[in-house]
Design a protein around this motif. Structure first.
Motif, mmCIF file in Angstrom:
data_model
loop_
_atom_site.group_PDB
_atom_site.id
_atom_site.type_symbol
_atom_site.label_atom_id
_atom_site.label_comp_id
_atom_site.label_asym_id
_atom_site.label_seq_id
_atom_site.Cartn_x
_atom_site.Cartn_y
_atom_site.Cartn_z
ATOM 1 N N VAL A 1 -10.794 10.098 37.484
ATOM 2 C CA VAL A 1 -12.253 10.094 37.647
ATOM 3 C C VAL A 1 -12.764 11.519 37.871
ATOM 4 C CG1 VAL A 1 -14.126 9.346 39.168
ATOM 5 C CG2 VAL A 1 -12.369 7.713 38.469
ATOM 6 N N SER A 2 -12.014 12.291 38.682
ATOM 7 C CA SER A 2 -12.451 13.668 38.973
ATOM 8 C C SER A 2 -12.530 14.505 37.700
ATOM 9 C CB SER A 2 -11.478 14.358 39.924
ATOM 10 O OG SER A 2 -11.335 13.606 41.089
ATOM 11 N N VAL A 3 -11.549 14.349 36.810
ATOM 12 C CA VAL A 3 -11.478 15.278 35.675
ATOM 13 C C VAL A 3 -12.420 14.916 34.544
ATOM 14 C CG1 VAL A 3 -9.096 15.904 36.174
ATOM 15 C CG2 VAL A 3 -9.558 14.089 34.521
ATOM 16 N N CYS A 4 -12.899 13.676 34.492
ATOM 17 C CA CYS A 4 -13.739 13.261 33.344
ATOM 18 C C CYS A 4 -14.986 14.135 33.267
ATOM 19 C CB CYS A 4 -14.146 11.800 33.470
ATOM 20 S SG CYS A 4 -15.222 11.288 32.100
ATOM 21 N N PRO A 5 -15.201 14.815 32.133
ATOM 22 C CA PRO A 5 -16.337 15.734 32.054
ATOM 23 C C PRO A 5 -17.681 15.024 31.918
ATOM 24 C CG PRO A 5 -15.166 15.699 29.973
ATOM 25 C CD PRO A 5 -14.368 14.853 30.921
#
Lengths: 312, 421
Positions: A176-180
């Motif tokens: 979730v953190s990395v999704c741009p």
């Protein structure tokens, strides 16, 4: 060789006209060749509607917009797969925090859970896709390096134990953190979901996940119409488009409607326990309170909601 | 200026917006003329690049239609040749700053004269970076979801959003600096320092940031031990400052042979001196990583074991990485040999070897082993297939076309063949 690249910028007039004409011919040929090279795109775009292209993010949609989208998706399933399906948008309930536990002492590695997932979630048939991978592990070690998912022999083997791995529905999910583009997020009942109509397919989440829980639609899923599971939800098992990510959703189209995940129902040994952490009388609470449970790769700080335990 | 306006001397007449527009359009028109004019060598080169770019374009269109399944990537190795090249190209873009620093920070006048060659390289390299990201997207039609304001931009949490900002920002900075200096030169006016010097200094810091942020994309992932090292960003920078100067040294020599633009030995010597340091720093960091991985052992180091020696009968990357090591070490030997000053071929071979060595190290040798073994320790290998090579070659060809065209315009301006009339 000198000056070959910058030869003569002001040639005589006759040469200029001829050269300009040649340039125009070259440019036309180039443009035509470019259009020809891109021609396969025209065979792709019929699958794309304007409504889909302009569709907003899941969390920005009104109730009416969602109703229209669901109708459109049902029509698409009919046109492309010949299947009559019903797609709902089922929201998370208050006072519910889902969690899963798995008893490694009685799992026999039969992969019935992986197979049930394959059918329930309308996975691509040719690739045998499933959100669950079952690892055959050496007794005496929980080092994943000593396990294999490619075993092909009768189970259970002596001196082995079996560890199914699927999405751990982490409380601190790296995916979730990395999704741009915020195409994936954690719902309030703890399930990490993907908006298949918003994902751009960069696969950063697939690189970030420490549990190999995410899958990419490398091509359009192929399913015979009689095998399509018609009970579908927008955020879970509807047939995914090509080029987007997908993942286990704890079968939210079932579990948010009071049923159990397909993988649990398929398990012949009862190794799987699913429930609401906030319900003190639930089986999952009993397992967490009475068994010595562990989570995978705890040192990474992802805080999984998927617990493993042994009986003895 | 028509005779009717003679009464009012043009020097005192305020320059209107229309004048600016007319002049700028003249600049663009003449630049287009220069960019499409040349000898047979130029036309042959551009035709070749166009052909390769078209092959790549077609392969990409098929990939969009049929899905990324036409590549050799899989759920186990989910990034491949595209992201490998993307990572390398970010380094090449950042490497151009090794001309900017001597020129502007150390007032190296000779470097100052040719610094635009490095700044234009940054432009072409960033264009290639953006293309490598686009061809890696499963849904390029949803590209607008990434645009701040229009889509949903997961800033500042996602490092990919940082990368979008720094790469596009670096592109704009370099376009502005090059565009402004060329246009002023075209008009025959000295450039006003306040319109470009501050941007140059920002671009120096920005160059460091693009490769640092790109390293953070990978090293922030706890589930990928091969990337999860604090040395990644410094290594990225060190290798960028090898590959960038290597390419520019070669480009400067081509320019010297093919145009009347004067390229002295000074800038090449400066770049060589930079490479002599950076290539050693890079090798030191590689050695440091190798020591840590192999002396420690354990399952966290299985990717390095797979990369360098193969593991469980899987060894697809072994030839790649040893080629890289051999090339980089040989290059270092050539560049450090005192004879390199007299023997140009030694310099050229050193640069080519360094460039290819870093391309492997920052590409196939960095991205692919991050996925092998997988997070569940499965050994699934990857080697790019024809489609991926076609698309990659297409982007390289397009990037070289961009670089050729912008260089051609820039050199015509600097040799006064292209100027305001």
């Amino acid at each position: 060789m000198s000056d070959a690249m910058n030869q003569d910028v002001t040639p005589p007039t006759g040469a200029t006209t001829r050269r300009t004409a040649l340039k125009a011919v070259g440019a036309t040929l180039g443009a035509a060749a470019f259009a020809q090279a891109l021609a396969p795109l025209t065979e792709w775009t019929p699958n794309l509607s304007v409504a889909e292209f302009l569709q907003k993010h899941y969390r920005e949609l009104t109730r009416e917009q969602m109703a229209e989208i669901l109708t459109r998706l049902e029509n698409e399933a009919r046109e492309r797969y010949g299947a009559e399906v019903s797609i709902e948008d089922v929201p998370p309930a208050d006072g519910v925090q889902f969690a899963y536990a798995l008893n490694l002492s009685i799992c026999i590695g039969c992969r019935k859970c992986a197979e049930a997932c394959h059918r329930e979630n309308n996975h691509d048939r040719s690739t045998q896709q499933s959100y669950i991978r079952v690892l055959e592990m050496e007794k005496g070690s929980i080092d994943l390096e000593k396990g294999t998912a490619d075993y092909d022999h009768p189970v259970p083997q002596k001196d082995k134990f079996y560890m199914p791995v699927q999405c751990q529905q982490c409380d601190r999910p790296p995916c979730v953190s990395v999704c741009p583009v915020e195409a994936t997020w954690k719902e309030k009942d703890g399930i990490v979901v993907v908006d298949y109509n918003w994902c751009i397919g960069c696969r950063y989440c697939e690189a970030a996940c420490p549990y190999h829980a995410r899958r990419f639609n490398w091509s359009r899923p192929q399913i015979p119409k009689e095998e399509v599971n018609p009970v579908q939800a927008y955020l879970s098992n509807r047939i995914r488009p090509q080029g987007v990510m997908e993942k286990c959703t704890f079968c939210l189209h079932r579990t948010r409607n009071g049923r159990l995940p397909a993988c649990l129902e398929a398990c012949p040994t009862g190794a799987r326990v699913f429930g609401n952490l906030l319900d003190p009388k639930s089986e999952i609470r009993w397992v967490l309170e009475n068994k010595r449970v562990f989570v995978l790769k705890e040192e990474l700080g992802t805080r999984p909601r998927f617990y493993y335990f042994f009986d003895e | 200026m028509s005779p009717a306006t003679i009464a009012a001397p043009s020097a005192t007449r305020p320059v209107t917006f229309a004048d600016h527009t007319r002049r700028y359009l003249e600049f663009l028109g003449k630049a287009l003329g220069v960019a499409t004019d040349g000898g047979w060598l130029f036309y042959g080169w551009m035709t070749l690049l166009t052909a390769v770019a078209l092959v790549g374009t077609h392969a990409w269109a098929v990939q969009v239609r049929d899905g990324m399944g036409v590549t050799a990537m899989s759920d186990h190795v989910s990034w491949g040749l595209y992201i490998a090249n993307f990572t390398f190209m970010v380094g090449l873009a950042a490497g151009g700053v090794m001309m900017v620093i001597p020129a502007y920070l150390y007032h190296d006048e000779k470097m100052h004269d040719v610094v635009i060659v490095g700044e234009l390289l940054a432009v072409a390299a960033i264009v290639m970076c953006l293309l490598f990201v686009v061809v890696d997207l499963g849904r390029p039609d949803r590209f607008w979801h990434l645009l701040p304001g229009l889509g949903r931009f997961n800033f500042p949490i996602s490092m990919l959003t940082w990368d979008v900002i720094v790469l596009n920002g670096y592109l704009l900075l370099n376009l502005h600096i090059c565009g402004y200096l060329l246009y002023m030169r075209f008009l025959g006016r000295p450039p006003a320092p306040r319109w470009y010097v501050p941007f140059v200094f920002v671009s120096i810091i920005w160059a460091i940031s693009i490769h640092t942020v790109t390293a953070f994309l990978y090293c922030g992932l706890g589930g990928r031990p091969f990337w999860n090292t604090a040395l990644l960003a410094p290594r990225f920078l060190a290798s960028a400052f090898v590959s960038g100067p290597a390419f520019i040294i070669l480009a400067l020599q081509v320019i010297r042979r093919l145009s009347s633009f004067h390229v002295g030995d000074g800038p090449i010597k400066t770049l060589l001196n930079i490479m002599r340091v950076t290539i050693l720093i890079n090798l030191l960091m590689v050695a440091s990583e190798i020591f840590t991985e192999f002396y420690t052992g354990g399952s966290h180091t299985s990717a390095a074991r797979y990369l360098y020696f193969g593991s469980h009968g899987h060894n697809a990357l072994v030839p790649w990485i040893w080629t890289s090591v051999a090339f980089t070490v040989t290059s270092a030997a050539f560049l450090l040999c005192p004879k390199v000053h007299e023997k140009l071929w030694m310099l050229d071979i050193g640069c080519v070897l360094a460039f290819v060595g870093i391309w492997i190290e920052k590409g196939m040798g960095l991205i692919i082993p991050g996925f092998i073994p997988s997070t569940l320790h499965e050994m699934v290998e990857y080697l790019p297939n024809l489609t991926e090579w076609q698309i990659t070659a297409g982007i390289w060809a397009f990037g070289l076309m961009v670089y050729t065209v912008v260089l051609k315009v820039a050199l015509a301006v600097f040799t006064n063949q292209l100027r305001h009339s």
